[in-house]
Write an enzyme that holds these catalytic residues in place. Structure first.
Site, short mmCIF file in Angstrom:
data_model
loop_
_atom_site.label_atom_id
_atom_site.label_comp_id
_atom_site.label_asym_id
_atom_site.label_seq_id
_atom_site.Cartn_x
_atom_site.Cartn_y
_atom_site.Cartn_z
N ALA A 31 0.82 -1.21 0.00
CA ALA A 31 0.00 0.00 0.00
C ALA A 31 0.85 1.26 0.00
O ALA A 31 0.40 2.33 -0.42
CB ALA A 31 -0.93 0.00 1.22
N LYS A 100 -23.92 -6.57 -1.16
CA LYS A 100 -24.50 -6.71 -2.50
C LYS A 100 -25.95 -6.23 -2.56
O LYS A 100 -26.37 -5.67 -3.57
CB LYS A 100 -24.40 -8.16 -2.96
CG LYS A 100 -24.99 -9.16 -1.98
CD LYS A 100 -24.62 -10.58 -2.33
CE LYS A 100 -25.00 -11.55 -1.22
NZ LYS A 100 -24.14 -11.43 -0.04
N ILE A 129 -12.92 -13.66 -5.52
CA ILE A 129 -12.59 -13.55 -6.95
C ILE A 129 -12.59 -12.07 -7.34
O ILE A 129 -13.60 -11.38 -7.16
CB ILE A 129 -13.62 -14.30 -7.82
CG1 ILE A 129 -13.72 -15.77 -7.40
CG2 ILE A 129 -13.26 -14.18 -9.29
CD1 ILE A 129 -14.82 -16.53 -8.09
N GLU A 183 -28.86 -20.91 5.09
CA GLU A 183 -29.46 -20.37 6.30
C GLU A 183 -30.68 -21.20 6.70
O GLU A 183 -31.18 -22.02 5.92
CB GLU A 183 -29.89 -18.92 6.07
CG GLU A 183 -28.77 -17.99 5.65
CD GLU A 183 -27.77 -17.73 6.75
OE1 GLU A 183 -28.12 -17.93 7.94
OE2 GLU A 183 -26.63 -17.35 6.44
N ASP A 194 -29.90 -13.79 -4.07
CA ASP A 194 -28.51 -13.44 -3.79
C ASP A 194 -27.73 -13.30 -5.08
O ASP A 194 -27.01 -12.31 -5.30
CB ASP A 194 -27.90 -14.53 -2.90
CG ASP A 194 -26.40 -14.39 -2.76
OD1 ASP A 194 -25.95 -13.55 -1.97
OD2 ASP A 194 -25.67 -15.14 -3.45
N LYS A 198 -25.90 -9.76 -7.20
CA LYS A 198 -24.54 -9.73 -7.73
C LYS A 198 -24.54 -9.46 -9.24
O LYS A 198 -23.71 -8.72 -9.76
CB LYS A 198 -23.84 -11.04 -7.42
CG LYS A 198 -23.69 -11.31 -5.93
CD LYS A 198 -23.25 -12.74 -5.65
CE LYS A 198 -23.20 -13.04 -4.16
NZ LYS A 198 -22.87 -14.45 -3.88
N GLY A 295 -16.96 -16.91 2.64
CA GLY A 295 -16.01 -17.29 3.69
C GLY A 295 -15.30 -16.07 4.23
O GLY A 295 -15.06 -15.09 3.51
#
Length: 420
Positions: A31, A100, A129, A183, A194, A198, A295
């Site tokens: 950075a 999102k 990703i 869930e 979901d 995205k 994750g």
């Protein structure tokens, strides 16, 4: 030194704080400045969290603190984080989010509010990703012809197990819940919502189209059966919950639904909880992105990559990738104008004349059959599994209604699209 405040110190928020601490040296080297997680905002101070940073439940304390440079929003939801981020931007603070749902509804509003203030959101799509940066930067010389993605690991895990191991839907849903992939109320995942959030983010970067979830075709995996799996295996298909953005003339198809995909395609090989995205550019051709879509550490990796980007650049790049109106004026294709191939599962009376009646209904709607299987169901009924040549969505929907009321189809027909 850049000081970071993390709003929402759950699994991902804790990973962000700990990675910034554990990998402090390499992050500073990349950075060009020290990045310090200073404080976290939580709703319950009594809940134990595996972090060493200070915690507070007072959001205004963080927003009013002029020493905080970057707000990392990981709390989830739509309207509450929207108000918090608006206030952060009004104070001149940079923002990184993994939210999102927020971006599915408010990305264009936030782009206007941010202006030159850095606003990053790599972790909002496909976890670890780097697809956002790939579209905004790596493929920026290309007109994007199409995006096809497997963007929900829960659905992909379930479908992989159904196809490879013969597990039925109810059993694999229960297993996914026990493993923590789904869930207690799995509707958001298995219903396709979901993945749709995205997809809308990616479509804005690729095509600058401002659509909401309500504007696009969204279907889930709840109706996939063993008969569909058998058809897939017979004709060398996989079944995936597929997100599709495709430019057709001056329109863009935007849809999320289960689809049969030839096993010869790269994206069909994305199995288990992994995500995969195929992007076709007019100059580069097809590029493929693969990795963990969720994750704590994987998502935190994307969040910290955004923080490092902000540290390097200072000034914000265009949030959705366009410096000015590029005058394409693309619009979202109406759902009933989509063209693709279709699979139909029909439970029919097993008697003379049924096939002729079905063929007549399909023919009257300009639908022709490419493949067919017949499987016995009981003594009086059979399953007909049909694949059509390319048809128009409105014709298929009309035919399905007529088939359901034909007197020879005994249950509601099931339709799945085929993406060759």
């Amino acid at each position: 030194m850049l000081k970071i405040a993390i709003i929402g110190v759950g699994t991902v928020g804790a990973s962000v704080a700990n990675i910034l601490k554990d990998n402090k040296a390499i992050i500073r080297a990349r950075a060009g400045i020290e990045i310090v997680p200073t404080i976290g905002v939580v709703s319950d101070l009594n809940k134990k969290r595996d972090v060493t940073i200070e915690l507070t439940d007072d959001i205004d304390r963080v927003l009013e603190d002029d020493s905080i440079d970057i707000i990392v929003e990981l709390m989830g939801g739509i309207e509450k984080p929207y108000e918090i981020i608006k206030k952060a931007l009004s104070k001149g603070k940079s923002v990184v989010t993994a939210n999102k749902a927020l971006l599915a509804y408010h990305r264009y509003d936030l782009e206007k509010l941010a202006g030159d203030i850095p606003f990053e959101y790599e972790a909002a799509v496909a976890g670890g990703i780097p697809i956002i940066n790939a579209l905004r930067d790596g493929l920026s010389a290309n007109n994007i012809e199409s995006i096809r993605g497997i963007l929900n690991g829960t659905c992909n895990y379930m479908l992989t197990r159904m196809i490879n191991d013969g597990v039925d839907y109810d059993a694999i849903l229960k297993e996914s819940q026990e493993l923590g992939y789904a869930e207690a109320d799995p509707t958001f995942d298995v219903g396709g919502f979901d993945a749709a959030h995205k997809l809308l983010i990616l479509a804005s970067i690729a095509y600058d189209v401002d659509a909401k979830p309500e504007d696009i075709l969204i279907e889930g995996i709840q109706n996939i059966s063993s008969e569909d799996i058998e058809f897939a295996n017979e004709f060398n298909y996989s079944i995936k919950l597929l997100t599709i953005a495709k430019k057709v003339g001056k329109q863009v198809e935007l849809r999320v639904h289960p689809a049969f995909i030839s096993n010869d395609q790269m994206i069909a090989k994305v199995d288990g909880v992994m995500n995969g995205i195929s992007v076709i550019g007019d100059k580069v051709g097809e590029t493929m992105y693969y990795g963990p879509g969720a994750g704590g550490d994987a998502t935190a990796s994307a969040v910290i990559a955004n923080i490092i980007d902000i540290a390097r650049r200072g000034k914000g790049a265009p949030m959705l990738g366009f410096e000015f109106d590029h005058n394409e004026n693309l619009t979202v294709m109406p759902k009933d104008q989509i063209e693709t191939k279709y699979y139909l599962r029909l439970r029919v009376e097993d008697k003379v004349g049924v096939l002729a009646k079905l063929a007549t209904i399909l023919g009257e709607n300009d639908i022709s059959i490419e493949k067919m299987m017949q499987k016995p169901y009981n003594k009086t009924c059979a399953h007909l599994l049909l694949a059509t040549h390319t048809s128009i969505e409105k014709n298929i929907k009309k035919a399905l209604s007529q088939l359901e009321n034909s007197g020879v189809v005994t249950t509601k027909p099931v339709m799945i699209r085929i993406e060759d």
